[in-house]
Motif scaffolding. Structure first.
Motif, PDB file in Angstrom:
ATOM      1  N   ASN A  47       8.685  -4.366  42.916  1.00  0.00           N
ATOM      2  CA  ASN A  47       7.567  -4.518  41.989  1.00  0.00           C
ATOM      3  C   ASN A  47       7.085  -5.967  41.959  1.00  0.00           C
ATOM      4  O   ASN A  47       5.881  -6.230  41.902  1.00  0.00           O
ATOM      5  N   VAL A  92      -1.454   0.372  44.454  1.00  0.00           N
ATOM      6  CA  VAL A  92      -1.398   1.356  43.371  1.00  0.00           C
ATOM      7  C   VAL A  92      -0.204   2.280  43.573  1.00  0.00           C
ATOM      8  O   VAL A  92       0.537   2.585  42.633  1.00  0.00           O
ATOM      9  N   PHE A  93       0.013   2.721  44.801  1.00  0.00           N
ATOM     10  CA  PHE A  93       1.167   3.567  45.107  1.00  0.00           C
ATOM     11  C   PHE A  93       2.480   2.855  44.776  1.00  0.00           C
ATOM     12  O   PHE A  93       3.394   3.451  44.212  1.00  0.00           O
ATOM     13  N   TRP A  96       2.783   2.517  40.845  1.00  0.00           N
ATOM     14  CA  TRP A  96       2.678   3.725  40.033  1.00  0.00           C
ATOM     15  C   TRP A  96       4.029   3.992  39.375  1.00  0.00           C
ATOM     16  O   TRP A  96       5.055   3.948  40.027  1.00  0.00           O
ATOM     17  N   TYR A  98       7.185   5.628  38.404  1.00  0.00           N
ATOM     18  CA  TYR A  98       7.991   6.778  38.805  1.00  0.00           C
ATOM     19  C   TYR A  98       8.969   7.109  37.691  1.00  0.00           C
ATOM     20  O   TYR A  98       9.594   6.218  37.141  1.00  0.00           O
TER      21      TYR A  98
END
Length: 173
Positions: A47, A92-93, A96, A98
């Motif tokens: 991240n 974005v993926f 996102w 989880y």
């Protein structure tokens, strides 16, 4: 040390037999927990890297894009813009949220399975069962982590191509 409570107390503690505690199981359990913590750190690091990728992409595209677009739109400009959108989609993926990660146990579930059940387990049996569960959780987490790692690598390659496209646009190639 065992805890003793009054006969009327419904929260009686289950004493573990010291002879039942296997130091090998405790070590294996600690290593399993350490491995799970390592996975959680990997996710946090990815991240952070995605955030760095956002900064690098914004910096490159604002610096080089402004210069390249001052001459009008050409083929390389459109390629660079398409690469920018590709990088944006991958970011974005990456970011996102989880919810399929498993880094912790549910305390209520632990109490139900290991303490409040028909036959409460000894600490070494709990450590063994939880170490095996951690292994399954790590395998599940690893599938998600691998997809994120590949997406990050693709985004970095696209960033390099984006830089090249802007440089070709500036050079008028």
């Amino acid at each position: 040390m065992t805890e003793r409570t009054g006969a009327g107390d419904s929260n009686t503690a289950v004493a573990s037999d010291p002879a039942d505690d296997d130091p090998r199981l405790a070590f294996i359990y600690q290593e399993a927990v350490r491995g799970l913590n390592h996975q959680q750190n990997l996710v946090e690091n990815m991240n952070t890297r995605a955030g760095s990728l956002i900064f690098a992409t914004a910096f490159v595209n604002s610096l080089l894009g402004a210069r390249a677009l001052s001459d009008g739109l050409g083929l390389w400009d459109w390629i660079a813009v398409a690469l920018l959108f590709g990088i944006g989609g991958l970011i974005v993926f990456l970011l996102w949220p989880y919810h399929k990660y498993t880094f912790r146990f549910d305390p209520e579930e632990l109490l139900h399975h290991y303490v409040d059940g028909d036959r409460p387990l000894k600490i070494s049996a709990m450590q063994r069962a939880l170490a095996l569960r951690i292994k399954a959780d790590m395998a599940s987490n690893w599938r998600i982590i691998q997809r994120l790692r590949v997406a990050l690598q693709i985004a970095l390659v696209l960033l390099l191509f984006d830089i090249l496209a802007w440089l070709f646009a500036i050079a008028g190639v």
